[in-house]
Design an enzyme around this catalytic site. Structure first.
Site: not given
Length: 275
Positions: A49-50, A88, A118, A120, A187
């Site tokens: 999602d960057s 993501d 993915k 978080e 991270e």
């Protein structure tokens, strides 16, 4: 019938088996052309999602939508034959409940052809990770610095600087591994913390601002290529200066257009000579 050797795509079991072995090479990709260039060299292609910051110019990843992730995820899958593609889940598409997470992840898997998603989160997301994996959706976890929690963290700051904070990250990593994640991104942590997590959990860790002891590494490809000139995170190593090359090429093109030296005769179509 083709005689060329078929390229086998790496799958989740292949990456899980790399724990303590050959490091997992991972980079981000958001488009088909970039995916094609990276595919021969990486094991895990992350559609992060960057892309909200890299592609769309947002200040954070928070405005990214599920439809954006699906569109870019499908583009990357079309550009790969070898890498395991992970997409993501964006902010607010999965945090509400395991059921919401499943609906979002199922769309990603069905509409992109990716091998995993993915998400978080640590202890608070373990139930959702277990819910997804029990229903056939492989999950790559993400602990430590979590960009989707930037407002809670007060910015993009390394985590685990004191004993209590480090223990919280360790608990997150254990919870995600126990819930069934096949691997996890670690991270923005203290190096010793990332090293400890790698020793403690039974699944591969993929570091970004973590430790060389992690079972793999990931970088944002645009950072690696030097496409940004205003800020470079401490954990990034630039392997090329593509941004400078693009700027120089654009300047040379502009100069030739303005001086009418481009296009030249060799770039123009002419009439066929009779006979």
């Amino acid at each position: 019938m083709s005689t060329a050797k078929e390229t086998r795509r790496l799958g989740v079991p292949d990456l899980r088996a790399r724990k303590g072995g050959e490091p997992i090479v991972s980079l981000t990709a958001y488009t088909t052309p970039t995916a094609k260039l990276l595919d021969p060299h990486v094991d895990l292609m992350l559609v992060g999602d960057s892309l909200g910051m890299v592609v769309y110019g947002f200040d954070s990843t928070l405005p990214v939508t599920l439809d954006m992730m699906i569109a870019h995820g499908a583009a990357v899958v079309r550009g790969t034959r070898r890498a395991c593609v992970v997409v993501d889940l964006p902010f607010a598409s999965y945090q509400e409940s395991p059921q919401q997470a499943f609906r979002a992840a199922a769309r990603v898997m069905a509409e992109t052809g990716a091998q995993a998603v993915k998400l978080e989160g640590g202890v608070e997301m373990a139930e959702s990770v277990a819910f997804l994996t029990a229903r056939g959706i492989p999950v790559l976890g993400h602990v430590g610095l979590m960009p989707q929690s930037v407002n809670t963290l007060g910015g993009y700051k390394a985590v685990g600087r004191d004993a209590a904070a480090a223990e919280r990250v360790r608990a997150d990593a254990r919870a995600i591994a126990d819930a069934g994640a096949f691997a996890m991104v670690v991270e923005g942590t203290m190096e010793s913390l990332a090293r400890t997590i790698t020793e403690e959990v039974p699944v591969p860790t993929i570091g970004i601002g973590g430790s060389p002891a992690c079972d793999g590494q990931v970088l944002v490809t645009d950072d690696l290529l030097g496409l940004f000139s205003d800020f470079t995170p401490k954990f990034v190593k630039r392997y090329a200066a593509v941004g400078q090359t693009i700027s120089e090429a654009a300047a040379a093109y502009a100069a030739e257009v303005r001086s009418r030296t481009f296009p030249g005769p060799e770039h123009c179509f002419g009439m066929k000579k009779p006979g």
